[in-house]
Design a protein around this motif. Structure first.
Motif, PDB file in Angstrom:
ATOM      1  N   GLN A  52      74.969  49.754  71.788  1.00 48.74           N
ATOM      2  CA  GLN A  52      73.890  50.712  71.834  1.00 48.74           C
ATOM      3  C   GLN A  52      73.938  51.655  70.668  1.00 48.74           C
ATOM      4  O   GLN A  52      72.673  51.724  69.857  1.00 48.74           O
ATOM      5  N   ALA A  53      75.063  52.086  70.132  1.00 48.86           N
ATOM      6  CA  ALA A  53      75.051  52.679  68.927  1.00 48.86           C
ATOM      7  C   ALA A  53      74.865  52.181  67.948  1.00 48.86           C
ATOM      8  O   ALA A  53      74.016  52.387  66.943  1.00 48.86           O
ATOM      9  N   ALA A  54      74.998  50.796  67.674  1.00 49.39           N
ATOM     10  CA  ALA A  54      74.820  49.915  66.805  1.00 49.39           C
ATOM     11  C   ALA A  54      73.323  49.941  66.571  1.00 49.39           C
ATOM     12  O   ALA A  54      72.755  50.021  65.449  1.00 49.39           O
ATOM     13  N   LYS A  55      72.709  49.590  67.472  1.00 50.21           N
ATOM     14  CA  LYS A  55      71.174  49.308  67.612  1.00 50.21           C
ATOM     15  C   LYS A  55      70.347  50.661  67.253  1.00 50.21           C
ATOM     16  O   LYS A  55      69.271  50.505  66.473  1.00 50.21           O
ATOM     17  N   GLU A  56      70.921  51.731  67.810  1.00 49.67           N
ATOM     18  CA  GLU A  56      70.200  52.909  67.368  1.00 49.67           C
ATOM     19  C   GLU A  56      70.438  53.355  65.793  1.00 49.67           C
ATOM     20  O   GLU A  56      69.494  53.610  64.998  1.00 49.67           O
ATOM     21  N   ARG A  57      71.529  52.864  65.306  1.00 54.61           N
ATOM     22  CA  ARG A  57      71.904  53.131  63.794  1.00 54.61           C
ATOM     23  C   ARG A  57      70.737  52.197  63.094  1.00 54.61           C
ATOM     24  O   ARG A  57      70.233  52.633  62.241  1.00 54.61           O
ATOM     25  N   ALA A  58      70.760  50.968  63.419  1.00 56.63           N
ATOM     26  CA  ALA A  58      69.996  50.119  62.886  1.00 56.63           C
ATOM     27  C   ALA A  58      68.504  50.384  62.830  1.00 56.63           C
ATOM     28  O   ALA A  58      67.888  50.328  61.953  1.00 56.63           O
ATOM     29  N   LEU A  62      66.216  51.239  59.566  1.00 58.09           N
ATOM     30  CA  LEU A  62      65.137  50.240  59.473  1.00 58.09           C
ATOM     31  C   LEU A  62      63.868  50.898  59.617  1.00 58.09           C
ATOM     32  O   LEU A  62      63.032  50.676  58.688  1.00 58.09           O
ATOM     33  N   THR A  63      63.772  51.930  60.607  1.00 61.31           N
ATOM     34  CA  THR A  63      62.448  52.750  60.318  1.00 61.31           C
ATOM     35  C   THR A  63      62.540  53.581  58.971  1.00 61.31           C
ATOM     36  O   THR A  63      61.214  53.590  58.428  1.00 61.31           O
ATOM     37  N   ASP A  64      63.512  54.049  58.663  1.00 61.53           N
ATOM     38  CA  ASP A  64      63.366  54.964  57.118  1.00 61.53           C
ATOM     39  C   ASP A  64      62.932  54.248  56.157  1.00 61.53           C
ATOM     40  O   ASP A  64      62.511  54.846  55.248  1.00 61.53           O
ATOM     41  N   CYS A 294      69.670  48.835  49.783  1.00 60.27           N
ATOM     42  CA  CYS A 294      68.673  49.382  49.353  1.00 60.27           C
ATOM     43  C   CYS A 294      68.470  49.937  48.041  1.00 60.27           C
ATOM     44  O   CYS A 294      69.489  50.893  47.869  1.00 60.27           O
ATOM     45  N   PRO A 295      67.721  49.371  47.235  1.00 55.57           N
ATOM     46  CA  PRO A 295      67.802  49.832  45.670  1.00 55.57           C
ATOM     47  C   PRO A 295      67.103  51.097  45.506  1.00 55.57           C
ATOM     48  O   PRO A 295      66.413  51.447  46.697  1.00 55.57           O
ATOM     49  N   PRO A 296      67.485  51.977  44.480  1.00 55.10           N
ATOM     50  CA  PRO A 296      66.649  53.227  44.139  1.00 55.10           C
ATOM     51  C   PRO A 296      65.213  53.064  44.392  1.00 55.10           C
ATOM     52  O   PRO A 296      64.517  51.669  44.096  1.00 55.10           O
ATOM     53  N   GLU A 297      64.494  53.965  44.949  1.00 57.70           N
ATOM     54  CA  GLU A 297      63.025  53.899  44.921  1.00 57.70           C
ATOM     55  C   GLU A 297      62.405  53.265  43.695  1.00 57.70           C
ATOM     56  O   GLU A 297      61.466  52.517  44.123  1.00 57.70           O
ATOM     57  N   ILE A 312      61.587  35.122  49.490  1.00 56.59           N
ATOM     58  CA  ILE A 312      62.557  36.073  50.119  1.00 56.59           C
ATOM     59  C   ILE A 312      62.291  37.313  50.548  1.00 56.59           C
ATOM     60  O   ILE A 312      61.712  37.963  49.586  1.00 56.59           O
ATOM     61  N   HIS A 313      62.430  37.666  51.959  1.00 53.90           N
ATOM     62  CA  HIS A 313      61.989  39.289  52.080  1.00 53.90           C
ATOM     63  C   HIS A 313      63.002  40.068  52.643  1.00 53.90           C
ATOM     64  O   HIS A 313      63.766  39.597  53.579  1.00 53.90           O
ATOM     65  N   PRO A 314      63.399  41.050  51.686  1.00 51.20           N
ATOM     66  CA  PRO A 314      64.503  42.098  51.972  1.00 51.20           C
ATOM     67  C   PRO A 314      64.484  42.825  53.205  1.00 51.20           C
ATOM     68  O   PRO A 314      63.454  43.229  53.598  1.00 51.20           O
ATOM     69  N   ILE A 315      65.461  43.058  54.072  1.00 58.35           N
ATOM     70  CA  ILE A 315      65.742  43.912  55.174  1.00 58.35           C
ATOM     71  C   ILE A 315      66.837  44.804  54.642  1.00 58.35           C
ATOM     72  O   ILE A 315      68.158  44.520  54.519  1.00 58.35           O
ATOM     73  N   TYR A 316      66.268  45.881  54.345  1.00 59.70           N
ATOM     74  CA  TYR A 316      67.363  46.608  53.560  1.00 59.70           C
ATOM     75  C   TYR A 316      68.258  47.685  54.503  1.00 59.70           C
ATOM     76  O   TYR A 316      67.956  47.968  55.497  1.00 59.70           O
ATOM     77  N   TYR A 317      69.434  47.818  54.133  1.00 55.31           N
ATOM     78  CA  TYR A 317      70.252  48.707  54.733  1.00 55.31           C
ATOM     79  C   TYR A 317      70.872  50.060  53.768  1.00 55.31           C
ATOM     80  O   TYR A 317      70.771  49.827  52.608  1.00 55.31           O
ATOM     81  N   PRO A 318      71.583  50.813  54.214  1.00 51.48           N
ATOM     82  CA  PRO A 318      72.031  52.057  53.312  1.00 51.48           C
ATOM     83  C   PRO A 318      73.159  51.315  52.395  1.00 51.48           C
ATOM     84  O   PRO A 318      73.925  50.606  53.091  1.00 51.48           O
ATOM     85  N   PRO A 319      73.103  51.757  51.142  1.00 52.97           N
ATOM     86  CA  PRO A 319      73.849  50.912  50.434  1.00 52.97           C
ATOM     87  C   PRO A 319      75.359  51.437  50.197  1.00 52.97           C
ATOM     88  O   PRO A 319      76.512  50.808  49.729  1.00 52.97           O
TER      89      PRO A 319
END
Length: 340
Positions: A52-58, A62-64, A294-297, A312-319
């Motif tokens: 559950q914690a993993a899903k909340e972090r993801a 992903l929302t951000d 996630c690359p710089p904005e 290819i469509h990216p699903i970004y995560y914190p680098p």
């Protein structure tokens, strides 16, 4: 469940052993010995909380970064069995292996005069040329280096790659020479009955329907140079007019989406092959996905356009937390996604 066990035990025992008159027991031994059923229940509850914690972090990251709708689209394809994993070197880092560029530089201990040239080639993304230059200098010692550092005798596995057997039980594609995936699937009781390496991939196209649980090694393996695709010369020999990477991927994919994990996805032959496939199906292209830092904005528009050319469509995560983020995304897939 086993993926979480050692972490659970570490947390359970972190307050130290129980000591009585010179005797000592770990907290696991006490709980499991006095109440075996209670131990199992505590473990199950701990795993549920961890998932559950993993899903909340993801969900949060992903929302951000705007990736939640794309992750939900990937989840739907995963539920329908239409996702084919493509595993790169980044998924082997936790097991102690180096990124490919760093590995090539590590081979220059006896070749210090090559360092500046190899660094330049790597900066320019010319990895094949860098490998060939080193091979030409080391000659027979080159194969020994590949085997010693990446061979099947290197059995350590760690990190989120260990979740792969739970999620993907048919074909797995990799560009890695190491045997992390081989060991991970064997440890999980789901060993690959066959692995196709390098130029042998041409055989896979006709045989895979009868045995889809297999490992497809696009570039070969460390224990053998036969069929290996590493240097510029080896690439040109393996992917000639009769057998091309585009043709191999086209047959393997069908209507399935690739999911890239641990891949840098720069301008390389895989990208070029997918661009060609994309150009041949402009009206109904199959979408592919990639877990990427996630690359710089300021760099995101160019990066997105570059990947989109290959569909290819990216699903970004914190680098700053690769392993934790990949784990969170894989657990979220494993647990049915992030709907609602």
């Amino acid at each position: 469940m086993e993926y979480f066990r050692q972490r659970f035990l570490d947390e359970l025992n972190e307050e130290g052993d129980i000591k009585i008159r010179g005797l000592r027991w770990s907290r696991q031994q006490v709980l499991e010995g006095l109440d075996p059923d209670g131990y199992i229940q505590v473990f199950i509850e701990w795993v549920d909380d961890a998932k559950q914690a993993a899903k909340e972090r993801a969900r949060q990251f992903l929302t951000d970064n705007g990736g939640l709708p794309r992750f939900r689209a990937l989840t739907q394809r995963f539920r329908n069995g239409a996702v084919l994993p493509f595993v790169g070197a980044g998924m082997s880092l936790a097991s102690g292996f180096k990124p490919w560029g760093t590995f090539l530089l590590s081979l220059l201990v006896d070749l210090p005069h090559l360092k500046s040239d190899i660094e330049r080639l790597l900066r320019e993304g010319l990895y094949e040329e860098a490998a060939e230059r080193i091979q030409n200098e080391l000659r027979g010692a080159f194969n020994e280096e590949i085997h010693s550092h990446l061979g099947s005798h290197c059995r350590n596995v760690a990190g989120p790659v260990q979740l792969m057997p739970v999620l993907f039980e048919q074909e797995v594609i990799t560009t890695n020479f190491d045997y992390v995936l081989t060991h991970v699937y064997r440890n999980a009781g789901k060993a690959f009955p066959i692995e196709y390496s390098g130029s042998r991939l041409a055989d896979a196209r006709s045989r895979i329907a009868n045995n889809p649980h297999c490992l497809l090694r696009l570039h070969g393996e460390a224990d053998s140079s036969d069929g290996r695709v590493l240097t510029r010369t080896e690439y040109e020999a393996a992917y000639n007019g009769r057998t091309t990477l585009t043709a191999i991927l086209n047959v393997l994919l069908g209507s399935r989406s690739l999911l890239f994990m641990g891949c840098s996805l720069q301008a390389d032959r895989t990208i070029n092959a997918l661009r060609e496939i994309r150009s041949n199906a402009p009206d109904t292209p199959v979408r592919h996905y990639a877990f990427l830092p996630c690359p710089p904005e300021a760099e995101r528009p160019e990066r997105r356009a570059f990947l989109a050319d290959a569909e290819i469509h990216p699903i970004y995560y914190p680098p700053d937390d690769h392993d934790q983020s990949i784990e969170d995304l894989l657990i979220s897939l494993m647990e049915g996604g992030l709907d609602g």
